[in-house]
Design an enzyme around this catalytic site. Sequence first.
Site, PDB file in Angstrom:
ATOM      1  N   SER A   1     -12.231 -11.500   7.278  1.00 12.39           N
ATOM      2  CA  SER A   1     -13.013 -11.917   6.108  1.00 12.39           C
ATOM      3  C   SER A   1     -12.692 -13.364   5.766  1.00 12.39           C
ATOM      4  O   SER A   1     -11.683 -13.916   6.224  1.00 12.39           O
ATOM      5  CB  SER A   1     -12.643 -11.022   4.916  1.00 12.39           C
ATOM      6  OG  SER A   1     -13.170 -11.516   3.704  1.00 12.39           O
TER       7      SER A   1
ATOM      8  N   TYR B   1      -6.966  -6.375  -0.918  1.00 11.98           N
ATOM      9  CA  TYR B   1      -7.871  -6.478   0.230  1.00 11.98           C
ATOM     10  C   TYR B   1      -7.633  -7.819   0.930  1.00 11.98           C
ATOM     11  O   TYR B   1      -7.570  -7.889   2.165  1.00 11.98           O
ATOM     12  CB  TYR B   1      -9.317  -6.366  -0.238  1.00 11.98           C
ATOM     13  CG  TYR B   1     -10.371  -6.567   0.824  1.00 11.98           C
ATOM     14  CD1 TYR B   1     -10.768  -5.518   1.641  1.00 11.98           C
ATOM     15  CD2 TYR B   1     -10.992  -7.807   0.992  1.00 11.98           C
ATOM     16  CE1 TYR B   1     -11.757  -5.694   2.605  1.00 11.98           C
ATOM     17  CE2 TYR B   1     -11.982  -7.994   1.944  1.00 11.98           C
ATOM     18  CZ  TYR B   1     -12.350  -6.928   2.758  1.00 11.98           C
ATOM     19  OH  TYR B   1     -13.323  -7.119   3.715  1.00 11.98           O
TER      20      TYR B   1
END
Length: 248
Positions: free
Chosen positions: A138, A151
């Site tokens: 990400s 996360y």
Amino acid sequence: MNITNKTILVTGGGSGIGYATAKFLVKKGNKVIISGRNPEKLKKAALALGIDYIVCDVTDADAVKSLVTKLETAYCDLSILINNAGIGFVYKLGEGANAVEKARQEFETNYFAPVRLIENLLPLLKKQPEAAIVNISSNVAFHPLVVLPTYSDAKTALHSHSVALRLTLSTDTNIKVFEVMPSLINTEATKDMGGEQHGLPPAVAAADIYNGLNEDRYEIFVGEAGQQYADYLADPKAAIAKFNQGLY
């Protein structure tokens, strides 16, 4: 790397980036198998794409061993693994956040699961004349987003692992290691993050993944992630502040 006539496993392939990537790769002449832990969703996706599927919870060590056995038996020419399965919790750190439990779930799926699956599949991948491991991380892998704190931690760990794995496997194998760093993508998982309003279509990520593999770009940026990374390298403090503007 020529991404044609390859046998490819996509985890988390029942929806989102995984489904879009599987669809794109099938159209390019590849044999794709998708995996996931939701049998109904997985079966529906596989039927729509005309491909095979294997139900597997990648956080379960025994399930992963069973998955690998099935792949070694029925898909002995498997040459590409795409670690796409992931989860994330939108929240802020602080008193009562229950960060440990959220982090535990995120690390189990986003970090420990791909590390385990990679290690178990290495013997099969090493048998192929050309192979690849693709980790979907990400844009938060290089700087955190305060509303996705743990996360971000897990994706940062996956980024570090990808770099170490790439260097290690380059010495004595034909396995290439790619990392995909998307910005916000419109999927079921990103509804709480504004994905419907501001996210890119999953098909954009799928095309970028395919092109990046074909061009041997080991770090593949999707959407705004490339510029965000350049900004971070130029001025980390300013880039992080801009990335989190209005969120803290």
